[in-house]
Each structure stands twice: as structure tokens, then as C-alpha cells.
Design a protein around this motif. Structure first.
Motif, PDB file in Angstrom:
ATOM      1  N   THR A 114       0.808  -1.206   0.063  1.00 28.93           N
ATOM      2  CA  THR A 114      -0.137   0.093  -0.024  1.00 28.93           C
ATOM      3  C   THR A 114       0.916   1.299   0.003  1.00 28.93           C
ATOM      4  O   THR A 114       0.098   2.480  -0.246  1.00 28.93           O
ATOM      5  CB  THR A 114      -1.082  -0.169   1.255  1.00 28.93           C
ATOM      6  N   GLY A 115       2.112   1.219   0.367  1.00 26.20           N
ATOM      7  CA  GLY A 115       2.888   2.294   0.457  1.00 26.20           C
ATOM      8  C   GLY A 115       2.759   3.009   1.622  1.00 26.20           C
ATOM      9  O   GLY A 115       3.277   4.016   1.826  1.00 26.20           O
ATOM     10  N   GLU A 116       1.958   2.826   2.884  1.00 23.48           N
ATOM     11  CA  GLU A 116       1.631   3.392   3.831  1.00 23.48           C
ATOM     12  C   GLU A 116       2.954   3.487   4.906  1.00 23.48           C
ATOM     13  O   GLU A 116       3.667   2.113   4.858  1.00 23.48           O
ATOM     14  CB  GLU A 116       0.554   2.675   4.371  1.00 23.48           C
ATOM     15  N   VAL A 117       3.045   4.465   5.628  1.00 19.90           N
ATOM     16  CA  VAL A 117       4.177   4.445   6.606  1.00 19.90           C
ATOM     17  C   VAL A 117       3.529   3.791   7.807  1.00 19.90           C
ATOM     18  O   VAL A 117       2.742   4.463   8.402  1.00 19.90           O
ATOM     19  CB  VAL A 117       4.554   5.894   6.931  1.00 19.90           C
ATOM     20  N   LEU A 118       4.263   2.734   8.421  1.00 18.00           N
ATOM     21  CA  LEU A 118       3.193   2.101   9.458  1.00 18.00           C
ATOM     22  C   LEU A 118       4.472   2.012  10.765  1.00 18.00           C
ATOM     23  O   LEU A 118       5.546   1.658  10.645  1.00 18.00           O
ATOM     24  CB  LEU A 118       3.150   0.775   9.315  1.00 18.00           C
ATOM     25  N   PRO A 119       4.045   2.609  11.994  1.00 18.59           N
ATOM     26  CA  PRO A 119       5.088   2.520  12.959  1.00 18.59           C
ATOM     27  C   PRO A 119       5.229   0.949  13.595  1.00 18.59           C
ATOM     28  O   PRO A 119       4.088   0.234  13.368  1.00 18.59           O
ATOM     29  CB  PRO A 119       4.244   3.434  14.073  1.00 18.59           C
ATOM     30  N   LEU A 120       6.377   0.644  13.930  1.00 23.25           N
ATOM     31  CA  LEU A 120       6.495  -0.538  14.343  1.00 23.25           C
ATOM     32  C   LEU A 120       5.883  -0.879  15.554  1.00 23.25           C
ATOM     33  O   LEU A 120       5.771   0.130  16.560  1.00 23.25           O
ATOM     34  CB  LEU A 120       8.158  -0.738  14.470  1.00 23.25           C
ATOM     35  N   SER A 121       5.322  -2.061  15.807  1.00 24.51           N
ATOM     36  CA  SER A 121       4.392  -2.099  17.081  1.00 24.51           C
ATOM     37  C   SER A 121       5.603  -2.697  18.211  1.00 24.51           C
ATOM     38  O   SER A 121       6.754  -2.766  18.135  1.00 24.51           O
ATOM     39  CB  SER A 121       3.821  -3.461  16.966  1.00 24.51           C
ATOM     40  N   GLU A 122       5.189  -2.594  19.380  1.00 23.29           N
ATOM     41  CA  GLU A 122       5.864  -2.680  20.767  1.00 23.29           C
ATOM     42  C   GLU A 122       6.500  -3.958  20.680  1.00 23.29           C
ATOM     43  O   GLU A 122       7.492  -4.081  20.961  1.00 23.29           O
ATOM     44  CB  GLU A 122       4.995  -2.263  22.009  1.00 23.29           C
ATOM     45  N   SER A 123       5.834  -5.107  20.318  1.00 24.14           N
ATOM     46  CA  SER A 123       6.393  -6.229  20.164  1.00 24.14           C
ATOM     47  C   SER A 123       7.352  -6.790  19.286  1.00 24.14           C
ATOM     48  O   SER A 123       8.355  -7.244  19.700  1.00 24.14           O
ATOM     49  CB  SER A 123       5.277  -7.285  20.034  1.00 24.14           C
ATOM     50  N   THR A 124       7.331  -5.844  17.983  1.00 27.56           N
ATOM     51  CA  THR A 124       8.415  -5.789  17.006  1.00 27.56           C
ATOM     52  C   THR A 124       9.410  -5.186  17.601  1.00 27.56           C
ATOM     53  O   THR A 124      10.753  -5.590  17.430  1.00 27.56           O
ATOM     54  CB  THR A 124       8.020  -5.275  15.830  1.00 27.56           C
ATOM     55  N   ILE A 125       9.349  -4.046  18.305  1.00 27.83           N
ATOM     56  CA  ILE A 125      10.721  -3.346  18.815  1.00 27.83           C
ATOM     57  C   ILE A 125      11.457  -4.195  19.952  1.00 27.83           C
ATOM     58  O   ILE A 125      12.594  -4.189  19.912  1.00 27.83           O
ATOM     59  CB  ILE A 125      10.011  -2.019  19.277  1.00 27.83           C
ATOM     60  N   ILE A 126      10.527  -4.739  20.992  1.00 29.73           N
ATOM     61  CA  ILE A 126      10.965  -5.619  21.945  1.00 29.73           C
ATOM     62  C   ILE A 126      11.808  -6.905  21.244  1.00 29.73           C
ATOM     63  O   ILE A 126      12.821  -7.174  21.922  1.00 29.73           O
ATOM     64  CB  ILE A 126       9.975  -6.147  22.903  1.00 29.73           C
ATOM     65  N   ARG A 127      11.306  -7.535  20.302  1.00 24.10           N
ATOM     66  CA  ARG A 127      11.944  -8.603  19.634  1.00 24.10           C
ATOM     67  C   ARG A 127      13.146  -8.076  18.888  1.00 24.10           C
ATOM     68  O   ARG A 127      14.264  -8.741  19.055  1.00 24.10           O
ATOM     69  CB  ARG A 127      11.062  -9.313  18.615  1.00 24.10           C
ATOM     70  N   ALA A 128      13.176  -7.078  18.499  1.00 31.06           N
ATOM     71  CA  ALA A 128      14.561  -6.446  17.645  1.00 31.06           C
ATOM     72  C   ALA A 128      15.422  -6.015  18.789  1.00 31.06           C
ATOM     73  O   ALA A 128      16.655  -6.391  18.923  1.00 31.06           O
ATOM     74  CB  ALA A 128      14.188  -5.140  17.142  1.00 31.06           C
TER      75      ALA A 128
END
Length: 594
Positions: A114-128
Motif C-alpha cells: 500500500t505504500g503506507e508508513v506504519l509505526p513498528l509495534s511494541e512487540s516488534t521493537i522488543i523482539r528487535a
């Protein structure tokens, strides 16, 4: 299943895979009948022996949408907001919101569909954070430990006192036997009952020889004191009543203890120094350094003290006699798992030059001096001890208001020593000079008023305070920092607003009230430098414009990622818009009459 059945089932499964659907079903029914089991059972057993293909690894496995630099910023914010006791005050979500609002991180991705700008979720950040090994849970893990060894018996001893919580001597009337400390009488919400028997509580001193693992235990009244520690250490060194059954004795090369006040006392230290025994005081919060004696305490509790419940003990002397008998039994019969010998067999391998016999017990007690005291450092970098004043300005890292452990210096008349630690946690006693005063009560080395000036060296805290002052004001000198403070400058150039994310959230979600018209107050904005837009920021600004113009945003975002991988200056945004609109592959649909 037996091996023969496994082999038959494997052959059935291999042949079944070569058959079509109808033939395969008939074949399996036939095999189930021959094997004497139902078709469902055959399917279940074939499932157990079948070799399943491994799941294909994702092409993006091991990669994270969150960059390493942004992960470090988030982790640093979480660690800075943590208390010294390890309690975390800031959640990951809160740290991300704060850093996003201040423009320090983006923590976002572009949806390729879609080309949308999506913020990373909290779970994704914790996993990173965990993948980068930057999560606070990982950073707060204890450091790896190294195994240590002793060269021979009596090379190193470990000593640790512990409160014997199971038994105490009540000393009431004729009843002087040890009794169980009952939970209902002495549990933690009844401290007054514990105070009543404070001097009657039994303390256990446990010592171990690091090489052989031999255990020595002895019981005392009065708590963890310098006198009890010295008496126990002397008892360990002295020859026992029957060295044929209890050979443990001699002067060790070193002894390891925790940094308790009794363990660092002048009496114990002077005793050890006179006998040429190195005292290893472990760093606070490092119980693994003397894990052997910790285990020794546990052995004494379970193998000896557990039996006291079934007997009567008249006094502390009888208790110690029973402990000596237990030591002869345990050290002389129980096999140690490390060296495969009894503890006394292993200790008895000591060589003549390694067995240093101590002076008599009474002479050892004469070597012990008075216990040290704490002294508070004054603003003149002085301490008072024994009615005299001493200068501590040469003590590394000393601070005003700090409490130092001070003892007499046996090599100087009216001298004093201060306890410090080196980089390895070893305790070092440093002599401090006595301050002399003239007949008027002034310091002999003081500057003469109006005639001379003597500057004072800054303490570590003062040096740090000056560095932090320059850091907060963004100054190179203290004079520049003072000038900025006088001019009411905002710390850190006003770059950090810890509450900006709250304002942004309220502005985005405030839908409960009807908007009211108002008059915008004029204000000036000053740009310090031209802003460089990232790919994510470009997408946020260009997507609505291209879609409003009838462009195909999916094709545009692919070209955006290829043409501007490092972003673009804000002034060139229109240039990027024209380039995307005029691209040959970009389909433009316009409406209106010709």
C-alpha cells in the motif's frame, strides 16, 4: 515399537508415497490387516516414522525493521530511567513514544503493498532489542564467572558467618538447652520478641579449605563481631585435640571473606598481617566469589544442625564439642566429588613446606588490635579519629561527607590508616598524615591570610559536577556555561522535551469536543539548518499529493525507494514530486471535460 516393526513401517510408508490416491488407500488397508491393527493406528504409526521435510526458512529471517542505532537509543533510554536497584521505571512503549516525539527515532516501515508508513509495534521493537542483545533483561544478566583453583591445601581458606535461625539459648531459669525458634513467636512481624533474645542467638562461623574442601564449624554468642572472627580463625589454625583423626591445622596463605565490618576490622587484619596472611575481601554483591563456603554452610545445616532437634544440649561448649565430633566424621568419611577422596585425605597431601604452624593461641590473640571505626570526611578533607585530625586529601576518589573506615597504624605512633579498594576489589590500607596545629589552634600548613593563597585540588565529584555543567549548557568552558545560565539558557539547547509525545497523542485523539474557531497568534520560527527528510518522511508528505493528483502510489513508492535511498532535503521535495509524476511508468488519471 520394536526395531523390526519400525523397519516394516518405513518400507510401507516409502511404497505408499509412490502410489496414487485410490491405490494408496487399498494398499494401506491391506497392510493394516497384515499387521493386525486398525487403519487409524497404522496411519498414526506411519506418522511417527515418517521423515518430514524441514520448514523453509523465511527470506527475511534474522533481519529487523528497527535499525541498530535506533535500538541502541531505545535501550539507552530504558537503562537511564532505571533505578540503581534494577527496578525499571519506563516501559518500552513509553520510551519509544518519547524518542519519536523528539525526533530521535522513526521506528517505522513502509508497506510495500500500500505504500503506507506504519509505526513498528511494541512487540516488534522488543523482539528487535532481544535480537540485537540490547534488551534490559539481557544487559542486566550477571557477568560470566571464571573457575578458580588452589595450588595446595592451606593455600586459600574461605570464612563466612551465618545466623543459626533454628536454635537459640533462652537462659530462663534452669532451662539452658537449645530450643527451636518457633515461627509463631519470632516471625518477622514480631521484632520485639527477636530483640529479647538478641544476645542469646547462636551464630555459626563456617570455614573451608579451598583445595581439599575440608569444613570447619564453630558456634558463638554475640553476633558477627571482630572478637568472634578472630577466635574462629585462631581455632582453625590451631592443632586439634587428636590430629590423628582431625589433622586440619596451620596458617593459610590467604583467606577470603565478605566486606562486613567485622571482616575488615583492624583486629583481624592486623592478626593476618602479623602472620603474613593475605586477606581477600570480595566486592559487595558478589556471593559467587566464595561459593564453596556458602555450600559448606548448607552442609552444616542439613548434615549436622538437623539432628539437634532430637537431642538436648546444655550449653554452647557442648554444642561445639558435638560440632567437632561431626567434623571428624564428615571430613574423614564423606567422599568429595571433585577429587574423589575424603576431605581429610585430600588435606593430608599437604607438603611440609606448605604446612606453616601458627604461634600459640594466646600469642595470636595478642596480635589482634582494636577494631576500626567509621569517620566522616569534612569539607577540609579531614577526618577525626582517636581525638586527632588526619588529612585524607591524597585518598583517591575521596568525597566530602563520605564515611571512611579508619584504624590505628601499628607502624607509627599516633598514626592512622584508611581502608580503600583497588581495581580488583582487594582491600588496601593507606596511611594518612596527622594534621599539626599551632598554639592558636590553626593548621600549621594553612595559608597566611592576606599574604598567600593555596588552591585545593578538586575531588572526583567536583570534577564531574563541572563537566556536567558544561555538558548541560553546551559550553566548552565553565565561564561560557556560567554566562549561558545567567542568560537563562535552556539546558541541552532545548532539544529534549520529555512531554512532547503526550501533547501529540492528545492532539491526535481529542475527538470528544467540537472544534472552536480562534485567532492564531503570530510567532517566528527560525530554522537552524535545512531539514533532511528520510524515506519515511517523504512518503508521509508525497502520498496524499500524488493520490490527490490521480497518480499510482504503489508505483511511485517503488521509484521513491530506488531514487532516494538516503532521503532528500526538504527544499527539494517539489522536485521529487515532479520526478515521480513525470516518470514514464507512472500512470496519471485526470478527470474533467475536454
Amino acid at each position: 515399537m520394536n526395531p523390526a516393526l519400525n523397519e516394516r513401517l518405513t518400507a510401507v510408508a516409502t511404497h505408499a508415497d509412490t502410489l496414487g490416491r485410490g491405490d494408496k488407500s487399498a494398499y494401506l488397508k491391506q497392510q493394516a490387516a497384515e499387521l493386525g491393527m486398525s487403519l487409524a493406528t497404522l496411519y498414526r504409526k506411519l506418522e511417527a516414522v515418517a521423515v518430514k521435510p524441514s520448514r523453509k526458512r523465511r527470506s527475511d529471517a534474522g533481519r529487523s525493521e528497527l535499525s541498530l542505532d535506533e535500538a541502541k537509543l531505545i535501550s539507552s533510554a530504558l537503562m537511564e530511567a532505571m533505578r540503581r536497584n534494577g527496578k525499571r521505571l519506563m516501559a518500552v512503549r513509553q520510551a519509544v513514544e518519547m524518542l519519536r516525539a523528539n525526533g530521535k527515532i522513526e521506528a517505522a516501515r513502509i508497506d510495500e503493498e500500500t505504500g503506507e508508513v506504519l509505526p513498528l509495534s511494541e512487540s516488534t521493537i522488543i523482539r528487535a532489542l532481544r535480537e540485537y542483545r540490547l534488551h534490559p533483561d539481557q544487559l542486566l544478566q550477571p557477568d560470566p564467572m571464571n573457575r578458580m583453583k588452589s595450588e595446595h591445601p592451606n593455600h586459600c581458606w574461605q570464612i563466612d558467618p551465618s545466623l543459626c535461625v533454628l536454635y537459640y539459648l533462652p537462659r530462663q531459669g534452669k532451662d539452658t538447652g537449645l530450643r527451636v525458634m518457633k515461627e509463631e513467636e519470632f516471625y518477622k512481624n514480631k521484632p520485639k520478641n527477636v530483640v529479647k533474645i538478641e544476645q542469646d542467638r547462636v551464630w555459626r562461623y563456617t570455614g573451608t579449605d579451598h583445595a581439599s574442601g575440608a569444613i570447619v564449624a564453630r558456634y558463638y554468642f554475640g553476633g558477627e563481631t571482630s572478637a568472634n572472627l578472630c577466635d574462629f580463625f585462631i581455632y582453625m589454625m590451631q592443632a586439634k585435640e587428636d590430629i590423628g583423626k582431625d589433622p586440619f591445622r596451620g596458617v593459610p596463605r590467604m583467606v577470603m571473606l565478605d566486606p562486613g565490618s567485622a571482616n575488615t576490622s583492624a583486629a583481624f587484619k592486623n592478626l593476618c598481617k602479623s602472620l603474613d596472611v593475605h586477606v581477600q575481601i570480595n566486592k559487595p554483591g558478589n556471593p559467587r566469589a566464595k561459593g564453596q563456603v556458602e555450600k559448606g554452610n548448607d552442609i552444616v545445616e542439613t548434615a549436622f544442625e538437623s539432628g539437634l532437634r532430637f537431642t538436648e544440649v546444655a550449653d554452647i561448649d557442648q554444642l561445639n564439642a558435638m560440632a567437632e565430633r561431626w567434623m571428624r566424621y564428615y571430613n574423614g568419611t564423606q567422599i568429595h566429588s571433585r577429587h574423589g577422596l575424603t576431605r581429610y585425605q585430600a588435606w593430608n597431601r599437604i607438603k611440609a613446606e606448605q604446612l606453616v604452624l601458627p604461634p600459640p593461641a594466646e600469642y595470636c590473640r595478642e596480635l589482634a588490635l582494636s577494631a576500626p571505626k567509621e569517620a566522616k570526611v569534612s569539607s577540609d578533607l579531614e577526618i577525626r579519629f582517636g581525638g586527632r585530625y588526619y588529612s585524607v586529601k591524597d585518598i583517591r576518589g575521596v568525597l566530602v561527607g563520605q564515611k571512611l573506615l579508619v584504624a590505628k597504624n601499628p607502624w607509627e605512633t599516633d598514626g592512622a590508616r584508611v581502608a580503600t579498594y583497588d581495581a580488583d576489589g582487594n582491600e588496601i590500607w593507606q596511611a594518612v598524615p596527622q594534621i599539626e596545629f599551632d598554639e592558636m589552634g590553626f593548621r600549621a600548613d594553612a595559608a597566611v591570610i592576606g599574604a598567600e593563597y593555596k588552591g585545593r585540588i578538586d575531588t572526583v565529584a567536583q570534577q564531574h559536577a563541572k563537566e556536567l555543567d558544561k555538558l548541560a549548557m553546551g559550553a566548552d568552558t565553565l565561564e561560557e556555561a556560567a554566562a549561558k545560565r545567567k542568560g537563562k539558557a535552556v539546558p541541552f539547547n532545548g532539544e529534549i522535551d520529555p512531554y512532547k509525545h503526550q501533547e501529540d497523542t492528545l492532539a491526535a485523539r481529542n475527538t470528544l469536543y467540537l472544534p472552536k474557531q480562534g485567532t492564531q497568534m503570530e510567532y517566528n520560527r527560525m530554522e537552524v539548518a535545512e531539514q533532511v527528510l528520510s524515506k519515511v518522511e517523504m512518503a508521509k508528505l508525497l502520498k496524499p499529493r500524488i493520490e490527490a493528483a490521480g497518480g499510482d502510489w504503489k508505483q511511485a513508492v517503488r521509484m521513491l525507494q530506488t531514487a532516494y535511498p538516503q532521503g532528500i532535503e526538504a527544499s527539494r521535495l517539489d522536485e521529487a514530486f515532479d520526478k515521480l509524476m513525470n516518470a514514464g511508468r507512472l500512470k496519471i488519471h485526470r478527470t474533467g471535460s475536454l
